[in-house]
Design a protein around this motif. Structure first.
Motif, PDB file in Angstrom:
ATOM      1  N   ARG A 157     -44.889  36.590 -34.943  1.00  0.00           N
ATOM      2  CA  ARG A 157     -45.828  35.551 -34.521  1.00  0.00           C
ATOM      3  C   ARG A 157     -46.213  34.674 -35.704  1.00  0.00           C
ATOM      4  NH1 ARG A 157     -50.990  37.087 -30.932  1.00  0.00           N
ATOM      5  NH2 ARG A 157     -49.256  37.465 -29.487  1.00  0.00           N
ATOM      6  N   GLU A 158     -46.439  35.308 -36.848  1.00  0.00           N
ATOM      7  CA  GLU A 158     -46.769  34.558 -38.052  1.00  0.00           C
ATOM      8  C   GLU A 158     -45.606  33.650 -38.446  1.00  0.00           C
ATOM      9  OE1 GLU A 158     -47.807  35.339 -42.801  1.00  0.00           O
ATOM     10  OE2 GLU A 158     -47.264  37.016 -41.482  1.00  0.00           O
TER      11      GLU A 158
ATOM     12  N   THR B 295     -45.344  30.612 -36.129  1.00  0.00           N
ATOM     13  CA  THR B 295     -46.444  29.680 -36.412  1.00  0.00           C
ATOM     14  C   THR B 295     -46.172  28.875 -37.672  1.00  0.00           C
ATOM     15  OG1 THR B 295     -48.059  31.127 -35.342  1.00  0.00           O
ATOM     16  CG2 THR B 295     -48.911  29.494 -36.896  1.00  0.00           C
ATOM     17  N   LYS B 296     -45.722  29.542 -38.725  1.00  0.00           N
ATOM     18  CA  LYS B 296     -45.432  28.856 -39.980  1.00  0.00           C
ATOM     19  C   LYS B 296     -44.305  27.842 -39.817  1.00  0.00           C
ATOM     20  CE  LYS B 296     -47.026  32.279 -43.390  1.00  0.00           C
ATOM     21  NZ  LYS B 296     -47.858  31.351 -44.179  1.00  0.00           N
TER      22      LYS B 296
ATOM     23  N   ALA C  45     -43.401  26.272 -37.122  1.00  0.00           N
ATOM     24  CA  ALA C  45     -43.851  25.160 -36.285  1.00  0.00           C
ATOM     25  C   ALA C  45     -44.671  24.146 -37.080  1.00  0.00           C
ATOM     26  CB  ALA C  45     -44.665  25.686 -35.115  1.00  0.00           C
ATOM     27  N   LYS C  46     -45.333  24.618 -38.131  1.00  0.00           N
ATOM     28  CA  LYS C  46     -46.204  23.751 -38.926  1.00  0.00           C
ATOM     29  C   LYS C  46     -45.532  23.216 -40.192  1.00  0.00           C
ATOM     30  CE  LYS C  46     -50.521  26.022 -37.510  1.00  0.00           C
ATOM     31  NZ  LYS C  46     -51.714  26.774 -37.983  1.00  0.00           N
TER      32      LYS C  46
END
Length: 224
Positions: A61-62, A65-66, A68-69
């Motif tokens: 999940r981390e 998220t990373k 995607a950003k």
């Protein structure tokens, strides 16, 4: 992301037994990469002996998220080995990067490739993904990557089964691979049918940084 079918495939297979120098050349190449992601279950790519700027990520999940950003960045996933399929999908979605899959025999088999991995190998070039598969046991690893490789780099292999297999894959006498020492390797450009012999040179007192590692490659003629 718009796909680009005109991109040339950039797919590498790097194999060799433990200590043969498989990861050193890859780490050195990643120093200049702007976007890189590594399947790093053995946690080799971060820390003092890792790649500068490489971020250690411990759960999927981390990582998602990373990515995607991040328009740029280097990420090493050191989480659960059962997450390989998710890692492959995350890499494909991010695109335009260098992706390294370490210890491929631990997550694939000689049979049918896992779906996410098959997608990376067969369609990753259209999304700008340069793919490098690393394994100590090529005879027990996925065959899809072997059939699509742009280049293969073979270091010292301890097992006769693996030497025989890779000698057949790159079309060289098995004796050539049997004579390799640690940090020596044979590389074949599959499309151009060209061979090089390489050696990784590390200072006697050890390399405090990847810049201290020197790599020399010379053309190699294979007798018919």
């Amino acid at each position: 992301m718009r796909v680009d079918t005109s991109r040339e495939a950039d797919i590498g297979v790097v194999c060799g037994s433990s200590g043969s120098g498989k990861s050193v050349v890859i780490k050195k190449a990643l120093v200049k990469a702007k976007r890189a992601i590594v399947w790093d279950i053995d946690d080799e790519y971060t820390g003092p002996k890792g790649v500068p700027g490489m971020q250690r990520v411990t759960n999927m999940r981390e990582l998602v998220t990373k990515l995607a950003k991040s328009k740029a960045g280097k990420f090493a996933y050191v989480g659960k080995v059962t997450e390989f399929e998710s890692w492959c999908r995350a890499v494909f979605a991010w695109g335009v990067c260098t992706a390294v899959a370490e210890e491929l025999a631990g997550v694939t088999s000689p049979g049918k490739a896992p779906p996410g991995w098959h997608t990376l190998v067969s369609r990753g070039r259209k999304r700008g993904i340069a793919l490098i598969a690393v394994t100590q046991r090529p005879a027990e690893s996925d065959k899809t990557i072997m059939g699509n490789a742009s280049f293969m780099r073979v270091g010292r292999l301890a097992r006769a089964q693996d030497r025989k297999y890779m000698a057949s894959e790159i079309d060289v006498p098995e004796s050539l691979l049997s004579g390799l020492k640690n940090r020596e390797y044979i590389i074949k450009n599959m499309a151009a049918n060209e061979y090089f012999r390489g050696v990784i040179q590390i200072p006697e007192n050890g390399a405090k940084s990847l810049t201290a590692v020197k790599i020399k490659e010379n053309p190699l003629t294979i007798e018919a």
